[in-house]
Scaffold this motif. Structure first.
Motif, mmCIF file in Angstrom:
data_model
loop_
_atom_site.group_PDB
_atom_site.id
_atom_site.type_symbol
_atom_site.label_atom_id
_atom_site.label_comp_id
_atom_site.label_asym_id
_atom_site.label_seq_id
_atom_site.Cartn_x
_atom_site.Cartn_y
_atom_site.Cartn_z
ATOM 1 N N THR A 59 -12.541 10.739 -55.283
ATOM 2 C CA THR A 59 -12.976 12.002 -54.687
ATOM 3 C C THR A 59 -14.413 12.298 -55.107
ATOM 4 O OG1 THR A 59 -12.283 13.391 -56.544
ATOM 5 C CG2 THR A 59 -10.606 12.852 -54.898
ATOM 6 N N ALA A 60 -15.031 13.228 -54.396
ATOM 7 C CA ALA A 60 -16.402 13.633 -54.733
ATOM 8 C C ALA A 60 -16.452 14.232 -56.131
ATOM 9 C CB ALA A 60 -16.925 14.630 -53.700
ATOM 10 N N ALA A 61 -15.450 15.028 -56.482
ATOM 11 C CA ALA A 61 -15.423 15.685 -57.784
ATOM 12 C C ALA A 61 -15.375 14.670 -58.928
ATOM 13 C CB ALA A 61 -14.222 16.619 -57.868
ATOM 14 N N MET A 62 -14.697 13.549 -58.710
ATOM 15 C CA MET A 62 -14.595 12.516 -59.734
ATOM 16 C C MET A 62 -15.960 11.913 -60.062
ATOM 17 S SD MET A 62 -11.108 10.640 -58.374
ATOM 18 C CE MET A 62 -11.272 9.215 -59.448
ATOM 19 N N SER A 68 -16.004 20.244 -52.502
ATOM 20 C CA SER A 68 -16.027 20.569 -51.071
ATOM 21 C C SER A 68 -16.573 19.429 -50.216
ATOM 22 C CB SER A 68 -16.857 21.832 -50.835
ATOM 23 O OG SER A 68 -18.199 21.641 -51.276
ATOM 24 N N MET A 69 -17.283 18.477 -50.835
ATOM 25 C CA MET A 69 -17.825 17.353 -50.076
ATOM 26 C C MET A 69 -16.722 16.419 -49.612
ATOM 27 S SD MET A 69 -21.353 16.421 -52.125
ATOM 28 C CE MET A 69 -21.841 15.227 -50.895
ATOM 29 N N GLY A 70 -15.572 16.458 -50.311
ATOM 30 C CA GLY A 70 -14.433 15.691 -49.836
ATOM 31 C C GLY A 70 -14.082 14.477 -50.675
ATOM 32 N N ASN A 181 -19.411 15.759 -42.459
ATOM 33 C CA ASN A 181 -20.632 15.414 -43.194
ATOM 34 C C ASN A 181 -21.470 14.367 -42.477
ATOM 35 O OD1 ASN A 181 -19.742 17.115 -45.225
ATOM 36 N ND2 ASN A 181 -18.890 15.460 -46.479
ATOM 37 N N GLY A 182 -20.899 13.724 -41.477
ATOM 38 C CA GLY A 182 -21.602 12.662 -40.772
ATOM 39 C C GLY A 182 -20.930 11.323 -40.981
ATOM 40 N N VAL A 183 -21.061 10.449 -40.008
ATOM 41 C CA VAL A 183 -20.368 9.160 -40.042
ATOM 42 C C VAL A 183 -20.845 8.260 -41.177
ATOM 43 C CG1 VAL A 183 -21.971 7.991 -38.468
ATOM 44 C CG2 VAL A 183 -19.575 7.259 -38.553
ATOM 45 N N TYR A 184 -22.070 8.509 -41.697
ATOM 46 C CA TYR A 184 -22.634 7.667 -42.760
ATOM 47 C C TYR A 184 -22.472 8.278 -44.158
ATOM 48 C CZ TYR A 184 -24.973 5.486 -38.753
ATOM 49 O OH TYR A 184 -25.243 4.871 -37.560
ATOM 50 N N SER A 185 -21.881 9.446 -44.249
ATOM 51 C CA SER A 185 -21.769 10.124 -45.542
ATOM 52 C C SER A 185 -20.810 9.386 -46.483
ATOM 53 C CB SER A 185 -21.253 11.551 -45.331
ATOM 54 O OG SER A 185 -20.979 12.181 -46.564
#
Length: 208
Positions: A59-62, A68-70, A181-185
């Motif tokens: 995850t983003a938090a890790m 919230s970024m996912g 966030n976009g296909v490249y995020s």
């Protein structure tokens, strides 16, 4: 010299140039990447082709980013493509410089409530040292002009931004799951690790 010979000499270089241009491999479109990778919707196909997982859903938090970024998701990896050692010691280090999304080095799945896995993205990962020092590239790897994000641990923070790996570039393509966030995020808020089931620790045997 005949007119035909002159004509051949004039157009031969042009013909060679056209052939050279046609033989240059082109980067696949997102639609092509999705079409090629659709067979991996069945994770058993991926496993049969050599993809393996450490069962860690990232995850983003890790990685020290806002929750919230996912999520990145659960990765299945072609260790041979990434040039990974059989038994890595310390930070994971490889020799891979693979960037062809027709054969992605990594597949990303979202664990489902029933225990199944749903394919959500494909990914390529390139080790920075191998890319610059071994392969001699001065610029970071790119996909259709977009630079791969660089993940590198910052010793000053409590989290490991590179999740246990040596500095590396990695590029996700969210071709199987819509991503705000976009296909490249790197992260997708429409993906969750909530249903991932970590591997049970190996049983400890007492000495006799």
């Amino acid at each position: 010299m005949t007119k035909m010979t002159k004509r051949f000499l004039i157009f031969a270089p042009l013909a060679s140039l056209v052939c050279a241009c046609q033989s240059t491999p082109q980067e696949p479109t997102l639609k092509e990447v999705k079409s090629i990778a659709e067979r991996y919707a069945d994770v058993n196909v991926a496993i049969a082709e050599g993809y393996k997982t450490d069962n860690k859903c990232i995850t983003a938090a890790m990685l020290g980013f806002p929750a919230s970024m996912g999520t990145m998701g659960l990765h299945y990896v072609r260790r041979d493509v990434l040039g990974l050692p059989d038994k890595p010691v310390g930070r994971v280090k490889g020799t891979g410089t693979h960037t062809d999304f027709r054969t992605p080095a990594m597949l990303v799945y979202e664990p489902q409530p029933d225990g199944s896995l749903q394919l959500v993205a494909v990914e390529n990962l390139v080790f920075a040292a191998a890319w610059h020092e071994t392969a001699g590239h001065k610029e970071p790897p790119k996909f259709h002009g977009r630079t791969y994000p660089l993940l590198k641990d910052d010793p000053a923070t409590k989290v490991d931004e590179a999740h246990g790996w040596e500095p590396h570039y990695e590029q996700h393509l969210w071709v199987f799951r819509d991503n705000p966030n976009g296909v490249y995020s790197p992260f997708n808020p429409n993906v969750t690790c909530r249903h991932n089931k970590p591997l049970a620790p190996a049983p400890q045997h007492s000495a006799h």
